[in-house]
Design an enzyme around this catalytic site. Structure first.
Site, mmCIF file in Angstrom:
data_model
loop_
_atom_site.group_PDB
_atom_site.id
_atom_site.type_symbol
_atom_site.label_atom_id
_atom_site.label_comp_id
_atom_site.label_asym_id
_atom_site.label_seq_id
_atom_site.Cartn_x
_atom_site.Cartn_y
_atom_site.Cartn_z
ATOM 1 N N LEU A 1 17.672 23.725 -10.043
ATOM 2 C CA LEU A 1 17.174 25.094 -9.920
ATOM 3 C C LEU A 1 16.231 25.362 -11.086
ATOM 4 O O LEU A 1 16.238 26.423 -11.686
ATOM 5 C CB LEU A 1 18.344 26.088 -9.909
ATOM 6 C CG LEU A 1 19.213 26.065 -8.656
ATOM 7 C CD1 LEU A 1 20.386 27.029 -8.782
ATOM 8 C CD2 LEU A 1 18.400 26.408 -7.397
ATOM 9 N N CYS B 1 9.546 9.145 -5.016
ATOM 10 C CA CYS B 1 10.570 9.310 -3.978
ATOM 11 C C CYS B 1 10.423 10.575 -3.139
ATOM 12 O O CYS B 1 10.275 10.493 -1.921
ATOM 13 C CB CYS B 1 11.948 9.260 -4.620
ATOM 14 S SG CYS B 1 12.317 7.600 -5.199
HETATM 15 P P1 NAD Z 1 8.188 -0.633 -7.244
HETATM 16 O O1 NAD Z 1 6.868 -0.566 -6.593
HETATM 17 O O2 NAD Z 1 8.351 -0.228 -8.668
HETATM 18 O O3 NAD Z 1 8.772 -2.121 -7.109
HETATM 19 C C1 NAD Z 1 8.724 -2.871 -5.931
HETATM 20 C C2 NAD Z 1 8.495 -4.326 -6.324
HETATM 21 O O4 NAD Z 1 8.648 -5.152 -5.175
HETATM 22 C C3 NAD Z 1 7.096 -4.618 -6.870
HETATM 23 O O5 NAD Z 1 7.205 -5.174 -8.163
HETATM 24 C C4 NAD Z 1 6.502 -5.613 -5.870
HETATM 25 O O6 NAD Z 1 5.656 -6.565 -6.478
HETATM 26 C C5 NAD Z 1 7.760 -6.256 -5.318
HETATM 27 N N1 NAD Z 1 7.620 -6.928 -4.027
HETATM 28 C C6 NAD Z 1 7.027 -6.473 -2.901
HETATM 29 N N2 NAD Z 1 7.152 -7.396 -1.919
HETATM 30 C C7 NAD Z 1 7.852 -8.437 -2.421
HETATM 31 C C8 NAD Z 1 8.321 -9.665 -1.893
HETATM 32 N N3 NAD Z 1 8.097 -10.017 -0.635
HETATM 33 N N4 NAD Z 1 8.993 -10.498 -2.711
HETATM 34 C C9 NAD Z 1 9.232 -10.163 -3.986
HETATM 35 N N5 NAD Z 1 8.824 -8.995 -4.549
HETATM 36 C C10 NAD Z 1 8.134 -8.149 -3.770
HETATM 37 O O7 NAD Z 1 9.169 0.235 -6.303
HETATM 38 P P2 NAD Z 1 10.483 1.027 -6.762
HETATM 39 O O8 NAD Z 1 10.151 2.329 -7.373
HETATM 40 O O9 NAD Z 1 11.377 0.102 -7.494
HETATM 41 O O10 NAD Z 1 11.117 1.356 -5.319
HETATM 42 C C11 NAD Z 1 11.689 0.349 -4.514
HETATM 43 C C12 NAD Z 1 12.420 0.996 -3.369
HETATM 44 O O11 NAD Z 1 13.512 1.779 -3.859
HETATM 45 C C13 NAD Z 1 11.575 1.953 -2.533
HETATM 46 O O12 NAD Z 1 11.967 1.886 -1.188
HETATM 47 C C14 NAD Z 1 11.941 3.304 -3.100
HETATM 48 O O13 NAD Z 1 11.744 4.346 -2.166
HETATM 49 C C15 NAD Z 1 13.400 3.126 -3.412
HETATM 50 N N6 NAD Z 1 13.895 4.006 -4.458
HETATM 51 C C16 NAD Z 1 13.159 4.230 -5.572
HETATM 52 C C17 NAD Z 1 13.676 5.043 -6.581
HETATM 53 C C18 NAD Z 1 12.867 5.317 -7.827
HETATM 54 O O14 NAD Z 1 13.302 6.166 -8.606
HETATM 55 N N7 NAD Z 1 11.752 4.647 -8.056
HETATM 56 C C19 NAD Z 1 14.937 5.619 -6.450
HETATM 57 C C20 NAD Z 1 15.676 5.356 -5.311
HETATM 58 C C21 NAD Z 1 15.143 4.531 -4.319
#
Ligand code: NAD
Length: 433
Positions: A252, A262
């Protein structure tokens, strides 16, 4: 347990480090060569409070390793965690599943023995079924289950949230997979709520939670606008509301709108799923529209303060989407700066951690300051866009001598307003007159 984490970003890296700290043998896999090289050399690739110490400790003990090879990571793993990105499609805004699909195809061929593939990325409902089909098609003899293991960590608090989760949600359709995940989360047994549900429920819980939180932020921001027009104080209103346990006192906190990797993408992805399934998700649709409009309105507020100046210079404190992270993806600060630039303002930008990431978005369109006072020097107005603790200690006397006009637009309500006003500043804040 032997764990492979595919995707070593804001989620994968703290998750890998946390699981290593709990005694598992973890291999983190990423396609990004620069990231893997940096991590192999002991250099962290993201800023997260508490991560450097745990990272160094577990690298040293050999509990966590890094590789670009999916084979090396996945063969022999008991659990493979998918933590790749699911960015929004630029046109439809649905979650783009290309990384999930590619990673599933790659990992499929290296599954040996019974393996649980846990999808930690935020993914549309039914993704578990899709991943299952992809793996089975690639490796018909592979013994595996796919579970949904949504991540609820907050950037900036990733380490804290890993060890102190509000809840752990597990979407498992088989008893065998459930038992494996129980073993993985055994250290949390009795310490937090561990909820076992159907896989599709688990996938929905993640989106439903983020959409609700985004709506709560948009709601208090609308109340802040109302308070400004009616003479009420949004903090008093939020406090009064929050004392009702049905409402709760979190989220809030009014500001320039929600952002980050996200909430914007997850609200859009949920709204898209509603449209596709013919379900009226009008609250989520209104939240998205309201939040988009808010950032433009915030830029207008800043420009109103310098409406008499051609090409005003705006000192901007904050680039990250919130304090405690270097992440600028979908940051309200970045979006407000873009509007200010479009309207002809010159920007002097400072952020304690996020300037490198800001540069990737803004390039040479702004001046990157070396500290708060360098940003403020010679500006026509100062605005605060990210709630960094550092900004609370801004020396207002010094700020007054450096600014051309004593004007502050504090979109995070960080500075001491009474002190600023007594020093002769004009202060515009959020939700108070
Ligand atoms: P990010 O972009 O920081 O990291 C993703 C990583 O995956 C990258 O380093 C990329 O190079 C790698 N990657 C992509 N394809 C690949 C493959 N085939 N093999 C190996 N590595 C590969 O993303 P993030 O922020 O860590 O988010 C990841 C997921 O988690 C998303 O779906 C996001 O919505 C979810 N999520 C994120 C958060 C957050 O706070 N960032 C919180 C909860 C959920």
């Amino acid at each position: 347990m032997k764990i492979a984490v595919i995707g070593t970003g804001y989620v994968g890296l703290p998750t890998g480090v946390g699981l290593a700290e709990l005694g598992n043998d973890v291999i983190c896999i990423d396609k990004d060569e620069n990231k893997i090289n940096a991590l192999k050399n002991g250099n962290l690739t993201i800023f997260e409070d508490g991560l450097p110490e745990l990272f160094a400790k577990n690298v040293k003990s050999g509990k966590i390793k890094f590789t670009m090879s999916t084979k090396e990571g996945v063969e022999n793993a008991d659990v493979v965690i998918l933590a790749v990105g699911t960015p929004p499609n630029p046109i439809t805004k649905e979650a783009d599943m290309k990384y999930i699909h590619a990673a599933s195809e790659e990992l499929a061929q290296y599954i040996t023995g019974y393996t649980v593939v846990a999808v930690k990325s935020t993914v549309p409902v039914n993704t578990g079924d899709e991943v299952e089909k992809i793996i089975a098609a690639q490796n018909p003899k592979g013994e595996f289950d796919v579970v949904s293991l949504p991540e609820f960590l907050r950037e900036g608090f990733a380490v804290h949230d890993f060890f102190n989760p509000d809840r752990i949600v597990v979407g498992a359709n088989s008893e065998r997979a459930k038992e494996k995940i129980k073993e993985l989360y055994a250290p949390f047994e009795g310490k937090t709520n561990i909820l076992y549900v159907k896989r599709r429920s688990s996938e929905t819980i993640k989106y439903a939670s983020n959409a609700f939180l985004a709506m709560k932020i948009q709601y208090i921001n609308e109340m802040a606008d109302f308070c400004e027009k009616s003479g009420a104080d949004v903090y008093e209103v939020a406090k009064g509301m929050g004392l009702d346990s049905r409402i709760g006192n979190k989220f809030l906190n009014p500001g320039p709108g929600y952002g980050g990797f996200c909430f914007p993408k997850d609200t859009n992805a949920m709204a898209y799923m509603g449209r596709v399934k013919g379900v009226d998700l009008s609250l989520i649709e209104a939240t998205i529209r309201g939040n988009d409009k808010r950032k433009i309105n915030m830029a207008k507020r800043i420009l109103e303060e310098v409406s008499n100046i051609r090409c005003p210079v705006v000192a901007v404190l904050g680039a990250a989407f919130k304090g405690g992270t270097d992440d600028c993806r979908e940051s309200p600060a970045m979006q407000i700066v873009e509007v200010l630039l479009e309207k002809g303002a010159k920007i002097r930008l400072y952020d304690p951690e996020a300037l490198e990431n800001a540069k990737k978005i803004l390039g040479d369109k702004v001046y990157y300051a070396t500290d708060m006072y360098d940003a403020i020097k010679g500006a026509d107005v100062l605005t605060i866009l990210t709630e960094w603790e550092d900004f609370k200690s801004l020396d207002l006397q010094k700020t007054k001598t450096l600014l051309k006009n004593p004007k502050i637009v504090d979109l995070r309500n960080l500075i001491n307003r009474d002190e600023a006003i007594s020093l002769g500043f004009e202060v515009k804040a959020i939700g108070v007159m």
